[in-house]
Scaffold this motif. Structure first.
Motif, PDB file in Angstrom:
ATOM      1  N   ALA A  18       0.717  -1.434  -0.155  1.00 38.59           N
ATOM      2  CA  ALA A  18      -0.065   0.221   0.195  1.00 38.59           C
ATOM      3  C   ALA A  18       0.681   1.468  -0.215  1.00 38.59           C
ATOM      4  O   ALA A  18       0.630   2.266  -0.914  1.00 38.59           O
ATOM      5  CB  ALA A  18      -0.799  -0.121   1.465  1.00 38.59           C
ATOM      6  N   ARG A  19       1.800   1.629   0.638  1.00 37.61           N
ATOM      7  CA  ARG A  19       2.788   2.139   1.100  1.00 37.61           C
ATOM      8  C   ARG A  19       3.704   2.971  -0.258  1.00 37.61           C
ATOM      9  O   ARG A  19       3.372   4.046  -1.365  1.00 37.61           O
ATOM     10  CB  ARG A  19       3.383   1.496   2.117  1.00 37.61           C
ATOM     11  CG  ARG A  19       4.960   3.338   2.161  1.00 37.61           C
ATOM     12  CD  ARG A  19       4.982   3.595   3.490  1.00 37.61           C
ATOM     13  NE  ARG A  19       3.607   3.473   4.476  1.00 37.61           N
ATOM     14  CZ  ARG A  19       4.251   3.280   5.649  1.00 37.61           C
ATOM     15  NH1 ARG A  19       5.378   2.789   6.488  1.00 37.61           N
ATOM     16  NH2 ARG A  19       2.866   3.040   6.659  1.00 37.61           N
ATOM     17  N   ARG A  29       2.125   1.721  -3.574  1.00 35.12           N
ATOM     18  CA  ARG A  29       1.140   2.497  -4.079  1.00 35.12           C
ATOM     19  C   ARG A  29       0.740   3.668  -4.310  1.00 35.12           C
ATOM     20  O   ARG A  29       1.059   4.877  -5.139  1.00 35.12           O
ATOM     21  CB  ARG A  29       0.014   1.541  -4.426  1.00 35.12           C
ATOM     22  CG  ARG A  29      -0.303  -0.286  -4.809  1.00 35.12           C
ATOM     23  CD  ARG A  29      -1.522  -0.151  -4.745  1.00 35.12           C
ATOM     24  NE  ARG A  29      -2.156  -0.423  -3.912  1.00 35.12           N
ATOM     25  CZ  ARG A  29      -2.575  -1.897  -2.690  1.00 35.12           C
ATOM     26  NH1 ARG A  29      -2.027  -3.095  -3.433  1.00 35.12           N
ATOM     27  NH2 ARG A  29      -3.031  -2.125  -2.068  1.00 35.12           N
ATOM     28  N   ASN A  30       1.207   3.859  -2.649  1.00 32.55           N
ATOM     29  CA  ASN A  30       0.797   5.633  -2.119  1.00 32.55           C
ATOM     30  C   ASN A  30       2.070   6.386  -3.154  1.00 32.55           C
ATOM     31  O   ASN A  30       1.605   7.226  -3.594  1.00 32.55           O
ATOM     32  CB  ASN A  30       0.353   5.239  -1.311  1.00 32.55           C
ATOM     33  CG  ASN A  30       0.651   7.373  -0.260  1.00 32.55           C
ATOM     34  OD1 ASN A  30       0.798   7.831   0.604  1.00 32.55           O
ATOM     35  ND2 ASN A  30      -0.758   7.446  -0.895  1.00 32.55           N
ATOM     36  N   LEU A  33     -16.218  14.929  -4.085  1.00 27.74           N
ATOM     37  CA  LEU A  33     -14.392  15.673  -3.585  1.00 27.74           C
ATOM     38  C   LEU A  33     -14.979  16.718  -5.359  1.00 27.74           C
ATOM     39  O   LEU A  33     -14.797  15.629  -6.551  1.00 27.74           O
ATOM     40  CB  LEU A  33     -14.366  14.842  -4.113  1.00 27.74           C
ATOM     41  CG  LEU A  33     -14.481  13.603  -2.459  1.00 27.74           C
ATOM     42  CD1 LEU A  33     -12.720  13.071  -2.342  1.00 27.74           C
ATOM     43  CD2 LEU A  33     -14.667  14.202  -1.595  1.00 27.74           C
ATOM     44  N   GLU A  85     -10.402  18.272  -3.895  1.00 26.85           N
ATOM     45  CA  GLU A  85      -9.853  17.423  -2.806  1.00 26.85           C
ATOM     46  C   GLU A  85      -9.885  15.749  -3.648  1.00 26.85           C
ATOM     47  O   GLU A  85      -9.026  14.856  -3.126  1.00 26.85           O
ATOM     48  CB  GLU A  85     -11.710  17.127  -2.186  1.00 26.85           C
ATOM     49  CG  GLU A  85     -11.565  18.524  -1.459  1.00 26.85           C
ATOM     50  CD  GLU A  85     -13.093  18.305  -0.570  1.00 26.85           C
ATOM     51  OE1 GLU A  85     -14.025  18.764   0.005  1.00 26.85           O
ATOM     52  OE2 GLU A  85     -13.918  17.892  -2.008  1.00 26.85           O
ATOM     53  N   LEU A 109      -6.098  12.969  -2.155  1.00 29.58           N
ATOM     54  CA  LEU A 109      -6.530  11.671  -1.692  1.00 29.58           C
ATOM     55  C   LEU A 109      -4.572  11.144  -1.468  1.00 29.58           C
ATOM     56  O   LEU A 109      -5.068  10.767  -0.034  1.00 29.58           O
ATOM     57  CB  LEU A 109      -7.487  10.841  -2.258  1.00 29.58           C
ATOM     58  CG  LEU A 109      -8.450  10.828  -2.329  1.00 29.58           C
ATOM     59  CD1 LEU A 109      -9.202  10.186  -3.067  1.00 29.58           C
ATOM     60  CD2 LEU A 109      -9.506  10.951  -0.656  1.00 29.58           C
ATOM     61  N   PRO A 110      -4.658  10.761  -2.396  1.00 31.03           N
ATOM     62  CA  PRO A 110      -3.496  10.217  -1.806  1.00 31.03           C
ATOM     63  C   PRO A 110      -2.127  10.760  -1.214  1.00 31.03           C
ATOM     64  O   PRO A 110      -1.112  10.359  -0.069  1.00 31.03           O
ATOM     65  CB  PRO A 110      -2.407  10.042  -3.597  1.00 31.03           C
ATOM     66  CG  PRO A 110      -2.733  10.497  -4.020  1.00 31.03           C
ATOM     67  CD  PRO A 110      -4.279  11.261  -3.992  1.00 31.03           C
ATOM     68  N   ILE A 140      -3.734  12.072   1.605  1.00 30.11           N
ATOM     69  CA  ILE A 140      -3.882  12.023   2.411  1.00 30.11           C
ATOM     70  C   ILE A 140      -3.143  10.696   3.073  1.00 30.11           C
ATOM     71  O   ILE A 140      -3.399  10.679   4.302  1.00 30.11           O
ATOM     72  CB  ILE A 140      -5.268  11.793   2.981  1.00 30.11           C
ATOM     73  CG1 ILE A 140      -5.681  13.309   2.125  1.00 30.11           C
ATOM     74  CG2 ILE A 140      -6.027  11.366   3.664  1.00 30.11           C
ATOM     75  CD1 ILE A 140      -7.628  13.026   2.391  1.00 30.11           C
ATOM     76  N   TYR A 141      -3.097   9.580   2.624  1.00 29.59           N
ATOM     77  CA  TYR A 141      -2.974   8.336   2.762  1.00 29.59           C
ATOM     78  C   TYR A 141      -1.797   8.354   3.337  1.00 29.59           C
ATOM     79  O   TYR A 141      -0.846   6.990   4.046  1.00 29.59           O
ATOM     80  CB  TYR A 141      -3.224   7.758   1.764  1.00 29.59           C
ATOM     81  CG  TYR A 141      -4.598   7.374   2.067  1.00 29.59           C
ATOM     82  CD1 TYR A 141      -5.556   6.731   3.073  1.00 29.59           C
ATOM     83  CD2 TYR A 141      -5.732   7.276   0.853  1.00 29.59           C
ATOM     84  CE1 TYR A 141      -6.756   6.988   2.868  1.00 29.59           C
ATOM     85  CE2 TYR A 141      -6.583   7.122   0.556  1.00 29.59           C
ATOM     86  CZ  TYR A 141      -7.478   6.968   1.428  1.00 29.59           C
ATOM     87  OH  TYR A 141      -8.784   6.540   2.072  1.00 29.59           O
ATOM     88  N   ARG A 143      -0.213  11.212   4.730  1.00 32.55           N
ATOM     89  CA  ARG A 143       0.024  11.157   6.250  1.00 32.55           C
ATOM     90  C   ARG A 143       0.679  12.721   5.688  1.00 32.55           C
ATOM     91  O   ARG A 143       1.028  13.053   7.287  1.00 32.55           O
ATOM     92  CB  ARG A 143       0.364  10.777   7.315  1.00 32.55           C
ATOM     93  CG  ARG A 143      -0.446   9.542   7.345  1.00 32.55           C
ATOM     94  CD  ARG A 143       0.318   8.628   8.997  1.00 32.55           C
ATOM     95  NE  ARG A 143      -0.633   7.328   9.059  1.00 32.55           N
ATOM     96  CZ  ARG A 143      -1.273   6.064   8.331  1.00 32.55           C
ATOM     97  NH1 ARG A 143      -0.559   6.399   7.653  1.00 32.55           N
ATOM     98  NH2 ARG A 143      -1.791   5.609   8.560  1.00 32.55           N
ATOM     99  N   ARG A 198      -0.893  19.922   2.158  1.00 29.51           N
ATOM    100  CA  ARG A 198      -1.759  18.740   0.828  1.00 29.51           C
ATOM    101  C   ARG A 198      -2.467  19.545   0.328  1.00 29.51           C
ATOM    102  O   ARG A 198      -2.038  19.632  -0.828  1.00 29.51           O
ATOM    103  CB  ARG A 198      -2.867  18.306   2.177  1.00 29.51           C
ATOM    104  CG  ARG A 198      -2.827  16.989   1.509  1.00 29.51           C
ATOM    105  CD  ARG A 198      -3.238  16.176   3.299  1.00 29.51           C
ATOM    106  NE  ARG A 198      -4.888  17.003   3.526  1.00 29.51           N
ATOM    107  CZ  ARG A 198      -5.672  16.753   4.494  1.00 29.51           C
ATOM    108  NH1 ARG A 198      -4.962  15.668   5.698  1.00 29.51           N
ATOM    109  NH2 ARG A 198      -6.953  16.728   4.884  1.00 29.51           N
ATOM    110  N   ARG A 245      -3.258  14.235  -9.793  1.00 31.29           N
ATOM    111  CA  ARG A 245      -3.096  13.426  -9.187  1.00 31.29           C
ATOM    112  C   ARG A 245      -2.693  12.299  -8.724  1.00 31.29           C
ATOM    113  O   ARG A 245      -1.577  11.638  -7.491  1.00 31.29           O
ATOM    114  CB  ARG A 245      -5.043  12.272  -8.696  1.00 31.29           C
ATOM    115  CG  ARG A 245      -5.224  11.429  -7.303  1.00 31.29           C
ATOM    116  CD  ARG A 245      -6.735  10.975  -7.709  1.00 31.29           C
ATOM    117  NE  ARG A 245      -6.761  10.115  -8.113  1.00 31.29           N
ATOM    118  CZ  ARG A 245      -7.783   9.710  -8.480  1.00 31.29           C
ATOM    119  NH1 ARG A 245      -8.868   9.953  -8.601  1.00 31.29           N
ATOM    120  NH2 ARG A 245      -7.926   8.776 -10.349  1.00 31.29           N
TER     121      ARG A 245
END
Ligand SMILES: Nc1ncnc2c1ncn2[C@@H]1O[C@H](COP(=O)(O)OP(=O)(O)OP(=O)(O)O)[C@@H](O)[C@H]1O
Ligand SMILES: [Mg+2]
Lengths: 396, 231
Positions: free
Chosen positions: B82-83, B85-86, B102, B106, B110-111, B113-114, B116, B122, B158
């Motif tokens: 997951a990390r 991909r992020n 959104l 927004e 999204l990416p 946000i994940y 952090r 952001r 994005r």
């Protein structure tokens, strides 16, 4: 991240207002039921307890009908009982029905109670004006009486009754005092239930001298140390057994403290049963939430897949859906709380009870709805977190 | 020597359909270097998306070794994938895949946000990216208020959010008309000129020509295509 989840939950809920409302209905009903039931039952319980504390704390009620040979107790027997260790006083109950007359105004069927000075010592607020009886009144069998407000209104309308005379059963009595207007009736007279508005008290020695009453069949024992009430009861029993020759059913002893305990236990049981029934509504509500969350997960399959492709960990997805279901049920819980408190407030006013917010009820209502959100949101959230992102994305 | 971004050795992907096994990828070998712009061509159903899902760590090969940024992907946990991909991969899909509720801003966030990233950073980064793709006046538009080309540019913004080492695009122009498709391809070329490594799937050889290297999937095997002169 957490804040984002809450925001997203809120968006999803407000985008489906009608569906969300219908889903939370079960929770709303369940929490409303729990809160109002607990508040009302607890209010009743507090009310009963405080009335009992006022009327019956530290008191043992004895009914001694006796045997055909010896009906009731004499002054001597009472004397013996009052000498039992830890007994602070004994007060006989003599009640008969008579008439009260003043200047041609006649009141029929008036319950007349014979009481002693001990009774007034333990009911200090009973006489609001005038004076209660003292030991001299008992010894000299004075023809004096204490009347309640209703009698005073009828016989001495617009006048001060104290110091005036009236006839009870044809004998002239001087009024010495007036009973406090909002004094509750004695527990025993409540139980015997004369149901009359009128109430007259005369010295019990005077009452004993009247026709038809030769002995005491009902009295109360005031206990000094309520922790040792049982010992007093044992002693009383042994005296009464001897007096009545161990005859069955010759007397009955009611411990008002244990009566209160029993009533409280019954109340608690009732609360538990009602809360149990209410939690069925909560359970149904939980299933509703679960259903909505499952629908929501399958509706948002692509979204979940996309979020995973963008780097959301399974935990993040799970938390997001879990927050949504907790949010949803807390929303229901909050609405139920408001509704439940409103209902119990109205009910308390209708019953004439003081309304007290029960923190237990609030805690249970909020706690239960949060728990429902977690328990029933868990499986859908887990399902969402385990979705395969490729399958999820392909579905579009 | 250019840095190697990924290397695939003998990648096989098979799907079990009942008791019949369908082998979609029959041993793919591929090396991708930093700064490349690769087109993957192939007929429908040949396994292009399957390959891209494996490259993007959305799927795991049945067998073979896939090394991305020096790590063997088959040894990683779900969380580590997951990390990756992020932070290291930017996806661009044929159907844009923007969240409809959104705003453009927004969606780009999204990416982040994940990853952090703090809310203020952001927002700043998302604005930067939307300006870069030429949507500075559409930041607060919802996807439904944007044209297809604009939506795809939001999706590209994005994909770039976390400075990925690799941009993966699965038929990014598939849902667009020729003109807007060309504009999007121009954006990809610009990004490649800035140094972004891009792998793009298409079945349109005209679109494929924008890339500097073309590979074809035929019968589950990967063959290097001719680098035709585009410019
Ligand atoms: N989850 C799956 N289960 C079974 N078979 C699958 C699965 N996913 C893909 N396939 C099969 O793998 C093959 C390749 O699919 P893939 O989506 O990679 O093709 P593609 O080259 O991207 O085609 P297109 O150009 O139409 O997008 C297809 O025959 C498809 O049926
Ligand atoms: Mg495909």
């Amino acid at each position: 991240m957490f804040i984002e989840s809450i925001k997203m939950s809120w968006q999803n809920i407000s985008n489906n207002k009608m569906r969300s409302f219908l889903t939370t209905l079960g929770i709303i009903i369940g929490v409303t039921a729990i809160i109002s039931l607990i508040t009302i039952v607890q209010g009743l319980q507090t009310e009963i307890t405080s009335q009992f504390a006022e009327l019956g704390a530290g008191k043992i009620a004895v009914q001694a009908h006796g045997t055909p040979l010896k009906q009731g107790l004499s002054d001597n027997d009472m004397e013996n009982i009052s000498k039992i260790e830890n007994v602070a006083g004994v007060s006989p109950n003599l009640t008969f029905i008579s008439s009260a007359v003043k200047d041609g105004i006649v009141l029929e069927n008036v319950p007349v109670e014979g009481k002693n000075h001990t009774f007034f010592r333990y009911n200090p607020k009973l006489v609001s004006r005038g004076r209660p009886f003292n030991i001299l009144d008992m010894e000299s069998k004075n023809k004096i009486c204490i009347i309640n407000y209703a009698v005073s209104q009828k016989l001495f309308f617009g006048e001060d009754p104290i110091g005036q005379t009236m006839q009870i059963g044809g004998t002239t009595y001087e009024v010495k005092g007036v009973i406090n207007e909002d004094a509750t009736s004695d527990v025993m007279s409540l139980m015997s239930g004369t149901g009359s508005d009128y109430r007259i008290i005369i010295p019990y020695t005077t009452a004993m001298g009247m026709a038809g009453i030769g002995s005491i069949t009902s009295f109360e024992i005031y206990v000094a140390d309520t922790d040792r009430t049982d010992e007093v009861i044992d002693e009383t029993e042994s005296i009464l057994n001897q007096t009545f020759n161990f005859k069955d059913d010759s007397y009955r002893i009611i411990n008002l403290d244990s009566l209160l305990d029993t009533m409280n236990t019954m109340n608690d049981m009732m609360t538990a049963v009602l809360a149990g029934i209410a939690s069925i509504a909560l359970l149904v509500g939980g299933i509703g939430i679960m259903n909505m969350m499952l629908v929501s997960v399958s509706e948002r399959t692509t979204e979940i897949g996309l979020r995973k492709a963008l780097g959301a960990e399974p935990v993040s997805i799970q938390i997001q859906f879990l927050i949504e279901s907790i949010f949803l049920s807390l929303l229901g819980g909050f609405l139920g709380l408001v509704l439940g408190l409103t209902i119990s407030y109205v009910a308390c006013i209708a019953i004439g009870m003081t309304f007290r917010i029960s923190y237990l009820a609030i805690f249970l209502g909020v706690g239960f709805s949060a728990a429902v959100g977690i328990i029933f949101g868990w499986a859908p959230a887990r399902k969402a977190s385990l979705l395969n992102p490729i399958d999820a994305l392909r579905s579009l | 020597m250019r840095k190697e971004i990924l290397s695939m050795q003998n990648i096989v992907k098979a799907y079990q359909m009942g008791d019949e096994e369908q082998i979609v990828l029959k041993g793919i070998n591929l090396k991708v270097y930093e700064g490349e712009f690769i087109s993957v061509l192939g007929p429908s159903g040949s396994g292009k998306s399957t390959l891209m899902n494996i490259i993007g760590c959305l799927d795991i090969p049945t067998s073979g070794t896939y090394i991305l940024g020096g790590r063997n992907i088959s040894n990683l946990t779900e969380k580590q994938l997951a990390r990756i991909r992020n932070k290291e991969i930017g996806f661009v899909f044929q159907s844009f895949q923007l969240l409809p509720r959104l705003t453009a801003l927004e969606n780009v966030e999204l990416p982040l946000i994940y990853a952090r990233v703090s809310p203020s950073k952001r927002r700043k980064r998302a604005e930067e990216l939307l300006i870069k793709v030429g949507l500075e006046d559409k930041m607060y538009h919802k996807p439904t208020q944007l044209s297809g080309g604009q939506q795809q540019r939001v999706a590209i913004a994005r994909a770039l959010a976390n400075h990925p080492t690799l941009l993966l695009a699965d038929e990014p122009t598939g849902a667009l008309d020729q003109k807007t498709g060309k504009q999007v391809m121009k954006l990809f070329e610009e990004l490649n000129n800035e140094g972004h490594t891009i792998i793009m799937i298409t079945h349109d050889s005209n679109i494929a020509k924008h890339a500097r290297r073309i590979v074809k999937i035929l019968d589950g095997n990967l063959v290097e295509g001719v680098v035709e002169n585009v410019y």
